[in-house]
Design an enzyme around this catalytic site. Structure first.
Site, mmCIF file in Angstrom:
data_model
loop_
_atom_site.group_PDB
_atom_site.id
_atom_site.type_symbol
_atom_site.label_atom_id
_atom_site.label_comp_id
_atom_site.label_asym_id
_atom_site.label_seq_id
_atom_site.Cartn_x
_atom_site.Cartn_y
_atom_site.Cartn_z
ATOM 1 N N GLU A 174 -0.561 0.785 7.858
ATOM 2 C CA GLU A 174 -0.493 0.660 6.392
ATOM 3 C C GLU A 174 -1.828 0.222 5.786
ATOM 4 O O GLU A 174 -2.033 0.355 4.576
ATOM 5 C CB GLU A 174 0.597 -0.344 6.004
ATOM 6 C CG GLU A 174 2.001 0.143 6.328
ATOM 7 C CD GLU A 174 3.083 -0.885 6.019
ATOM 8 O OE1 GLU A 174 4.264 -0.510 6.002
ATOM 9 O OE2 GLU A 174 2.755 -2.067 5.785
ATOM 10 N N HIS B 18 0.604 -5.413 12.018
ATOM 11 C CA HIS B 18 1.971 -5.754 12.380
ATOM 12 C C HIS B 18 2.644 -4.590 13.093
ATOM 13 O O HIS B 18 2.289 -3.438 12.888
ATOM 14 C CB HIS B 18 2.812 -6.230 11.193
ATOM 15 C CG HIS B 18 3.065 -5.265 10.066
ATOM 16 N ND1 HIS B 18 2.079 -4.682 9.308
ATOM 17 C CD2 HIS B 18 4.232 -4.797 9.549
ATOM 18 C CE1 HIS B 18 2.622 -3.921 8.370
ATOM 19 N NE2 HIS B 18 3.940 -3.961 8.496
ATOM 20 N N HIS C 235 9.108 3.743 2.706
ATOM 21 C CA HIS C 235 9.718 3.374 3.998
ATOM 22 C C HIS C 235 11.074 4.054 4.191
ATOM 23 O O HIS C 235 12.033 3.437 4.635
ATOM 24 C CB HIS C 235 9.900 1.865 4.081
ATOM 25 C CG HIS C 235 8.636 1.058 4.025
ATOM 26 N ND1 HIS C 235 7.922 0.882 2.869
ATOM 27 C CD2 HIS C 235 7.977 0.375 4.983
ATOM 28 C CE1 HIS C 235 6.868 0.108 3.127
ATOM 29 N NE2 HIS C 235 6.880 -0.210 4.396
ATOM 30 N N HIS D 121 2.988 -6.245 1.712
ATOM 31 C CA HIS D 121 4.183 -6.014 0.876
ATOM 32 C C HIS D 121 5.486 -6.418 1.571
ATOM 33 O O HIS D 121 6.570 -5.956 1.203
ATOM 34 C CB HIS D 121 4.240 -4.537 0.441
ATOM 35 C CG HIS D 121 4.322 -3.558 1.575
ATOM 36 N ND1 HIS D 121 3.661 -2.351 1.565
ATOM 37 C CD2 HIS D 121 4.984 -3.581 2.760
ATOM 38 C CE1 HIS D 121 3.917 -1.694 2.696
ATOM 39 N NE2 HIS D 121 4.714 -2.434 3.431
HETATM 40 C C1 DHB Z 1 7.772 -6.222 7.493
HETATM 41 C C2 DHB Z 1 6.531 -5.714 7.087
HETATM 42 C C3 DHB Z 1 6.458 -4.484 6.438
HETATM 43 O O1 DHB Z 1 5.287 -3.908 6.033
HETATM 44 C C4 DHB Z 1 7.616 -3.770 6.153
HETATM 45 O O2 DHB Z 1 7.496 -2.617 5.455
HETATM 46 C C5 DHB Z 1 8.838 -4.265 6.554
HETATM 47 C C6 DHB Z 1 8.929 -5.489 7.224
HETATM 48 C C7 DHB Z 1 7.880 -7.554 8.165
HETATM 49 O O3 DHB Z 1 6.859 -8.131 8.573
HETATM 50 O O4 DHB Z 1 9.002 -8.067 8.283
HETATM 51 FE FE FE Z 2 5.617 -1.835 5.237
#
Ligand code: DHB
Ligand code: FE
Length: 279
Positions: free
Chosen positions: A240, A193, A59, A12
């Site tokens: 996530e 990530h 978030h 997302h």
């Molecule tokens: C990014 C990924 C995310 O899941 C998020 O909530 C905010 C930023 C990113 O990779 O920039």
């Molecule tokens: Fe996220």
């Protein structure tokens, strides 16, 4: 009776919303990512769901550190889109389905899940971007939504085992709803990530691939990891993937219709899966 016709999981990343707003889908950076959703568009056009149950993590927009539910379910007639600071244009509000929401809430509380019930709820990029990816064009949304929100922001996080059980219970709740609804369950977030700290930029492709394969083959595979072990494997925000697990657990056995994995989109390994009930 209501029926789950499929499960779609996707990343997302906020940058997706900006790319859509600027019409960058054919740019070399974005094209492989957006092209991956073409089979999903065909599937959605053929199956024509009425409702999307969207499993996502807020978030800091709707919930903040002062009050952080572990599990929350929306029961609002409408969910406005808002941006918590990524500079993404908002999208049209989402229509809710309060009777289905209350059925899900009653059923989950009846199974001893402690649910925060939200009769007002705003939704961030974790709902808006996946919806815009799945139903592009910017017109009125063709489905109503029931948001299911899981804390990934403040520890202690729910375990993968608990999320799997929640997903199973959501599956039973939908299956026991009397109206003839076609329901698609969407799980958003991940895959690996990490946005902050010493490991910012961390991506674990081997782990992502094993996790994705497990969702069809052996969906409880990831429950052997604690929440902290998931942070180690997938990154602070990679947890996530619990949204994917919860969404997947609403179905018993599945077959894979489409799958995508593209690294990186922004800081993230961007994954996508479309699963149908096997039987
Ligand atoms: C990014 C990924 C995310 O899941 C998020 O909530 C905010 C930023 C990113 O990779 O920039
Ligand atoms: Fe996220």
């Amino acid at each position: 009776m209501a029926k789950i016709i499929g499960c779609i999981t996707t990343s997302h990343v906020p940058a997706i919303g900006r790319a859509i707003a600027k019409g960058l889908q054919e740019e070399p950076y974005w094209k492989p990512f957006f092209d991956g959703f073409k089979p999903v568009h065909r599937w959605l056009a053929e199956t024509d769901p009425d409702v999307a149950v969207v499993v996502y993590n807020d978030h800091g927009l709707n919930f903040f550190l002062d009050k952080m539910p572990t599990f929350a379910v929306g029961a609002a007639p409408e969910y406005p889109s808002m941006d918590e600071g990524w500079n993404i244009p908002t999208v049209l509000p989402f229509r809710g389905d309060p009777p289905l929401s209350w059925h899900v809430i009653n059923s989950l509380v009846g199974e001893d899940f402690d649910i925060t019930m939200c009769q007002e709820m705003v939704v961030d990029h974790a709902v808006c971007n996946p919806m815009a990816l799945l139903w592009p064009g910017g017109g009125d949304w063709p489905v109503r939504i029931v948001p299911v929100e899981i804390n990934t922001v403040q520890h202690p996080l729910p375990s993968a085992t608990r999320c799997f059980k929640l997903g199973e219970a959501i599956g039973r709740a939908i299956g026991s709803y009397e109206e003839d609804l076609r329901v698609v369950v969407i799980g958003t977030g991940g895959l690996s990530h990490q946005l902050d700290g010493e490991r910012a930029g961390f991506i674990n492709t081997a782990f992502d691939r094993e996790f994705m394969a497990s969702l069809t083959r052996d969906p409880t595979w990831v429950t052997k990891f604690s929440a902290v072990e998931l942070v180690e494997q997938a990154g602070t925000q990679g947890v996530e993937l619990l949204m994917w697990l919860t969404a997947r657990a609403t179905l018993t056995s599945v077959r894979e219709i489409a799958v995508g994995y593209h690294v990186p989109i922004s800081n993230t390994a961007a994954g996508m899966m479309l699963l149908e009930p096997a039987a």
